[in-house]
Design a protein around this motif. Structure first.
Motif, PDB file in Angstrom:
ATOM      1  N   LEU A  55      -0.149   3.660  -3.197  1.00 34.98           N
ATOM      2  CA  LEU A  55      -0.781   4.998  -2.746  1.00 34.98           C
ATOM      3  C   LEU A  55      -0.048   6.143  -3.524  1.00 34.98           C
ATOM      4  O   LEU A  55      -0.828   7.074  -3.811  1.00 34.98           O
ATOM      5  CB  LEU A  55      -0.603   5.410  -1.100  1.00 34.98           C
TER       6      LEU A  55
ATOM      7  N   SER B  19      -6.602   7.457  -5.252  1.00 38.05           N
ATOM      8  CA  SER B  19      -7.618   7.463  -3.922  1.00 38.05           C
ATOM      9  C   SER B  19      -6.791   6.063  -3.372  1.00 38.05           C
ATOM     10  O   SER B  19      -6.352   5.220  -3.989  1.00 38.05           O
ATOM     11  CB  SER B  19      -8.910   7.220  -4.364  1.00 38.05           C
ATOM     12  N   ARG B  20      -7.272   5.934  -2.085  1.00 37.37           N
ATOM     13  CA  ARG B  20      -7.028   4.646  -1.353  1.00 37.37           C
ATOM     14  C   ARG B  20      -7.701   3.626  -1.863  1.00 37.37           C
ATOM     15  O   ARG B  20      -7.195   2.448  -1.982  1.00 37.37           O
ATOM     16  CB  ARG B  20      -7.481   4.791   0.260  1.00 37.37           C
TER      17      ARG B  20
ATOM     18  N   MET C 106       0.869  -1.355   0.132  1.00 38.08           N
ATOM     19  CA  MET C 106       0.039  -0.028   0.020  1.00 38.08           C
ATOM     20  C   MET C 106       0.723   1.265  -0.008  1.00 38.08           C
ATOM     21  O   MET C 106       0.343   2.291  -0.632  1.00 38.08           O
ATOM     22  CB  MET C 106      -1.057   0.132   1.166  1.00 38.08           C
TER      23      MET C 106
ATOM     24  N   GLU D  39      -1.310  12.298   0.089  1.00 40.50           N
ATOM     25  CA  GLU D  39      -2.664  13.132  -0.142  1.00 40.50           C
ATOM     26  C   GLU D  39      -2.269  14.122  -1.092  1.00 40.50           C
ATOM     27  O   GLU D  39      -2.954  14.309  -2.052  1.00 40.50           O
ATOM     28  CB  GLU D  39      -3.360  13.790   1.019  1.00 40.50           C
TER      29      GLU D  39
ATOM     30  N   ASP E  52       0.943  10.643   5.407  1.00 39.34           N
ATOM     31  CA  ASP E  52      -0.458  10.655   4.983  1.00 39.34           C
ATOM     32  C   ASP E  52      -0.482  11.790   4.261  1.00 39.34           C
ATOM     33  O   ASP E  52      -1.345  11.985   3.289  1.00 39.34           O
ATOM     34  CB  ASP E  52      -1.536  10.367   5.866  1.00 39.34           C
TER      35      ASP E  52
ATOM     36  N   GLN F 142      -1.498  12.620  -4.619  1.00 42.37           N
ATOM     37  CA  GLN F 142      -2.573  12.042  -5.179  1.00 42.37           C
ATOM     38  C   GLN F 142      -3.190  13.212  -5.938  1.00 42.37           C
ATOM     39  O   GLN F 142      -4.018  12.848  -6.946  1.00 42.37           O
ATOM     40  CB  GLN F 142      -3.450  11.269  -4.242  1.00 42.37           C
TER      41      GLN F 142
END
Length: 174
Positions: free
Chosen positions: A32, A37-38, A28, A117, A113, A120
């Protein structure tokens, strides 16, 4: 680990489940960076594990497992990029006045995170080139060959990805 791999080669669900659980977080952390998105990251990771289980016979047990797995995960993410390439639209971020100072302070205060984000938020084309170059250590020629783009496009996408990330950081944290 050898026992788990042997079980996977025999298509034993229990061994496959153990291997999946052992490397889920690691996988992951890679997907990611490539996904929007997750949920998409989990989908890519599941596809990668299917390839692992299907091709486990090709794994050489005399070599480390993690790099072999990593290569499958990255290749699966690239394949996902190719599948979605026709749907992609590259958009330019509006020019933003650059605010000086505090950059180092801001970057050191970000969580993993938060960084993921922001990555992404890049377009898939920019995000993929950014990950391959910055994280995976590919050269622009390798990226161009892998993604079937020109070397100049790879360089341009990396520059735009960095510029867009800088704008995202400034918008959110400065």
């Amino acid at each position: 680990m050898k026992k788990i791999i042997q079980g996977c080669r025999k298509r034993q669900r229990k061994s496959q489940k153990k291997l999946y659980k052992m490397f889920y977080a690691y996988g992951m952390s890679i997907t990611l960076r490539y996904a929007d998105s997750r949920e998409q990251a989990a989908e890519v990771l599941n596809d990668a594990f299917m390839k692992v289980f299907t091709n486990i016979e090709k794994y050489d047990p005399n070599r480390p497992f993690k790099p072999w797995l990593r290569q499958i995960i990255v290749n699966t993410a690239i394949n996902q990029y190719h599948k979605n390439q026709n749907k992609l639209q590259q958009t330019d971020l509006e020019s933003i006045n650059h605010k000086p100072a505090r950059k180092q302070e801001v970057l050191s205060g970000m969580s993993y995170d938060e960084i993921i984000e922001m990555v992404q938020q890049l377009t898939p084309a920019y995000r993929t080139v950014f990950n391959l170059y910055v994280i995976e250590g590919f050269k622009h020629k390798e990226i161009a060959d892998t993604l079937d783009i020109a070397v100049g496009t790879s360089k341009s996408n990396l520059a735009k990805a960095k510029k867009n990330l800088q704008s995202i950081v400034e918008k959110n944290f400065i």
